[in-house]
Design an enzyme around this catalytic site. Structure first.
Site, PDB file in Angstrom:
ATOM      1  N   ASP A   1       0.819  -1.234   0.000  1.00  0.00           N
ATOM      2  CA  ASP A   1       0.000   0.000   0.000  1.00  0.00           C
ATOM      3  C   ASP A   1       0.846   1.275   0.000  1.00  0.00           C
ATOM      4  O   ASP A   1       0.634   2.172  -0.814  1.00  0.00           O
ATOM      5  CB  ASP A   1      -1.076   0.005   1.110  1.00  0.00           C
ATOM      6  CG  ASP A   1      -0.569  -0.050   2.534  1.00  0.00           C
ATOM      7  OD1 ASP A   1       0.653  -0.266   2.746  1.00  0.00           O
ATOM      8  OD2 ASP A   1      -1.399   0.119   3.457  1.00  0.00           O
TER       9      ASP A   1
ATOM     10  N   SER B   1     -13.970   3.034  27.740  1.00  0.00           N
ATOM     11  CA  SER B   1     -14.078   1.806  26.945  1.00  0.00           C
ATOM     12  C   SER B   1     -14.468   0.657  27.863  1.00  0.00           C
ATOM     13  O   SER B   1     -14.053   0.636  29.032  1.00  0.00           O
ATOM     14  CB  SER B   1     -12.733   1.509  26.291  1.00  0.00           C
ATOM     15  OG  SER B   1     -12.672   0.169  25.887  1.00  0.00           O
TER      16      SER B   1
ATOM     17  N   LEU C   1      -5.290  -6.959  13.145  1.00  0.00           N
ATOM     18  CA  LEU C   1      -6.603  -6.936  12.485  1.00  0.00           C
ATOM     19  C   LEU C   1      -7.182  -5.517  12.512  1.00  0.00           C
ATOM     20  O   LEU C   1      -8.384  -5.326  12.375  1.00  0.00           O
ATOM     21  CB  LEU C   1      -7.559  -7.937  13.154  1.00  0.00           C
ATOM     22  CG  LEU C   1      -7.098  -9.408  13.117  1.00  0.00           C
ATOM     23  CD1 LEU C   1      -8.084 -10.306  13.870  1.00  0.00           C
ATOM     24  CD2 LEU C   1      -6.944  -9.912  11.688  1.00  0.00           C
ATOM     25  N   SER C   2      -6.321  -4.550  12.707  1.00  0.00           N
ATOM     26  CA  SER C   2      -6.673  -3.130  12.573  1.00  0.00           C
ATOM     27  C   SER C   2      -7.637  -2.605  13.618  1.00  0.00           C
ATOM     28  O   SER C   2      -8.583  -1.876  13.300  1.00  0.00           O
ATOM     29  CB  SER C   2      -7.227  -2.833  11.174  1.00  0.00           C
ATOM     30  OG  SER C   2      -6.277  -3.115  10.212  1.00  0.00           O
TER      31      SER C   2
ATOM     32  N   ASP D   1      -5.636  -0.167   5.839  1.00  0.00           N
ATOM     33  CA  ASP D   1      -6.470  -0.545   6.979  1.00  0.00           C
ATOM     34  C   ASP D   1      -7.676   0.387   7.120  1.00  0.00           C
ATOM     35  O   ASP D   1      -8.823  -0.055   7.233  1.00  0.00           O
ATOM     36  CB  ASP D   1      -5.656  -0.513   8.281  1.00  0.00           C
ATOM     37  CG  ASP D   1      -4.447  -1.423   8.208  1.00  0.00           C
ATOM     38  OD1 ASP D   1      -4.375  -2.227   7.267  1.00  0.00           O
ATOM     39  OD2 ASP D   1      -3.583  -1.308   9.089  1.00  0.00           O
TER      40      ASP D   1
HETATM   41  C1  GLA Z   1      -0.125  -2.531   8.402  1.00  0.00           C
HETATM   42  C2  GLA Z   1      -0.299  -1.115   7.872  1.00  0.00           C
HETATM   43  C3  GLA Z   1      -0.891  -1.135   6.458  1.00  0.00           C
HETATM   44  C4  GLA Z   1      -0.083  -2.064   5.553  1.00  0.00           C
HETATM   45  C5  GLA Z   1       0.156  -3.418   6.202  1.00  0.00           C
HETATM   46  C6  GLA Z   1       1.100  -4.296   5.402  1.00  0.00           C
HETATM   47  O1  GLA Z   1      -1.360  -3.144   8.554  1.00  0.00           O
HETATM   48  O2  GLA Z   1      -1.149  -0.372   8.717  1.00  0.00           O
HETATM   49  O3  GLA Z   1      -0.949   0.162   5.944  1.00  0.00           O
HETATM   50  O4  GLA Z   1       1.124  -1.460   5.165  1.00  0.00           O
HETATM   51  O5  GLA Z   1       0.699  -3.288   7.511  1.00  0.00           O
HETATM   52  O6  GLA Z   1       0.533  -4.662   4.188  1.00  0.00           O
END
Ligand code: GLA
Length: 393
Positions: A39, A70, A128-129, A175
């Protein structure tokens, strides 16, 4: 009682008042199917939103304070909307603060204060963001309650910017974009240079996506992540000898890269760049095979992606490698790879529905034996991006 009803009760216990003026929003976590570390190089990615994420309950206040709490953490804060600054000790609350800071930068200072209560279902540090999910749900909720436009592409860009500049993590756009723009049963083919995207129905037939959490916290992730970014930038500088206007590695085709890689002086930097060039090509090939519903070929591409992240980009580590090797030994597994930044976190595997139970027990046992860590597994469905929850969920 539904989960939302319980959360509303919790909200009223903390902040008083009644449930009638509480609004609820949700943003998912994400999993990336293929296209890793592409990305920030302007390449393509293929993530999908999960069915679980972060729920935010919110209510306007009559003063100019933000109250943050939270259900997952005990610390709470009450801060003025007029003096937002990063503070290490504020922990996860820096994410919502970053969004308020960002909105102000964009000419949308909050007109009043808010009470906020978060409930997260995404394991922290699992790749997992969870942070993107908090950012995006906060931006969407605040813009809604301030009566402003909620353009989800813009929200992803602003959230990424807050993470880059307020939090100081130089992540790419994947993400936040996936969390903001995901759609049930679809993956997102996103060109991270142009931000053109396509929602691609993910028809997995008799196969399921299974996430394996190594429960290895992504220790060195930020410094190593930034180091990889710097190496990609170095590769671009070297390649400018042949392409003077080159901005990002992803602007080269694999053929162009192959013909010119010798210009990259440092061997390690050359391997990093080769991963990026080949991974972008793998995303394009994935689209070709998925159009034909050739899941076996997609599984092979997932495997090749992991191997490249292990050997060329060197972001896997023992835990992810152990889990992926164990996964590939289970009959009915078409492919398995790490997902996200690496150095711990999660794997994603494409597993025949009849093999899922066996997968979880065999991979779990082998992984635990190899690493001494107890893993978790989530059989995953693809869910929607950020949204307001209008009825009981
Ligand atoms: C993390 C970053 C993303 C991306 C991934 C690797 O999740 O936040 O922006 O670079 O690593 O693909």
């Amino acid at each position: 009682m539904t989960k939302l009803a319980e959360l509303k009760q919790n909200f009223v216990q903390r902040y008083g008042g009644s449930e009638s003026d509480i609004s609820a929003f949700q943003a998912p976590g994400r999993v990336n199917l293929i296209g890793e570390h592409t990305d920030y190089n302007g390449g393509s990615v293929f993530p999908a939103a999960l069915t679980f994420g972060t729920t935010l309950l919110i209510r306007p206040r009559t003063d100019r304070k933000l109250a943050l709490a939270s259900t997952n953490f005990s610390i709470t804060r009450e801060i003025s909307t007029e003096s937002i600054a990063f503070d290490e000790s504020d922990d996860w609350m820096n994410y919502p603060k970053g969004i308020v800071w960002e909105l102000e930068k964009r000419g949308i200072p909050l007109s009043r204060g808010y009470d906020l209560l978060y409930h997260g279902e995404i394991p922290n540090g699992a790749g997992l963001s969870s942070s993107a999910s908090i950012e995006v749900v906060t931006a969407y909720a605040l813009l809604t309650l301030e009566g402003k436009a909620t353009d989800t592409v813009q929200i992803s860009l602003w959230s990424q910017h807050a993470e880059n500049e307020f939090i100081g993590v130089k992540c790419g756009i994947m993400d936040q974009f996936a969390v903001a723009n995901g759609k049930k049963d679809h993956a997102i083919l996103l060109d991270c240079d142009s931000l053109q995207y396509e929602l691609v129905p993910f028809r997995s037939g008799a196969y399921r996506l299974v996430i394996g959490n190594t429960n290895k916290r992504r220790g060195l992730v930020d410094s190593k992540y930034n180091e990889r970014r710097a190496q990609c930038e170095q590769a671009v500088r070297d390649l400018r000898a042949a392409f003077p206007d080159l901005g990002l590695l992803g602007q080269l085709t694999l053929e162009q890269f192959n013909a010119n890689e010798a210009l990259i002086k440092d061997g390690t930097v050359r391997r990093r760049a080769r991963h990026v060039a080949e991974e972008i090509d793998r995303v394009a090939r994935s689209m070709d095979v998925l159009k034909k519903d050739d899941l076996a070929a997609f599984g092979q591409l997932m495997n090749a992606s992991h191997d490249s992240l292990r050997d060329l980009y060197e972001v896997t580590g023992d835990e992810l490698d152990a889990m992926v090797s164990a996964a590939r030994e289970v009959p009915g597994v078409l492919g398995s790879r790490m997902t996200g930044a690496g150095f711990g976190g999660c794997t994603i595997s494409l597993v025949h529905q009849d093999s899922v139970d066996r997968f979880i027990s065999e991979v779990g046992a082998k992984y635990e034996k190899a690493t001494g860590l107890h893993p978790d597994f989530y059989v995953c469905d693809i869910g929607d991006g950020v949204r307001q929850l209008k009825e009981e969920a």
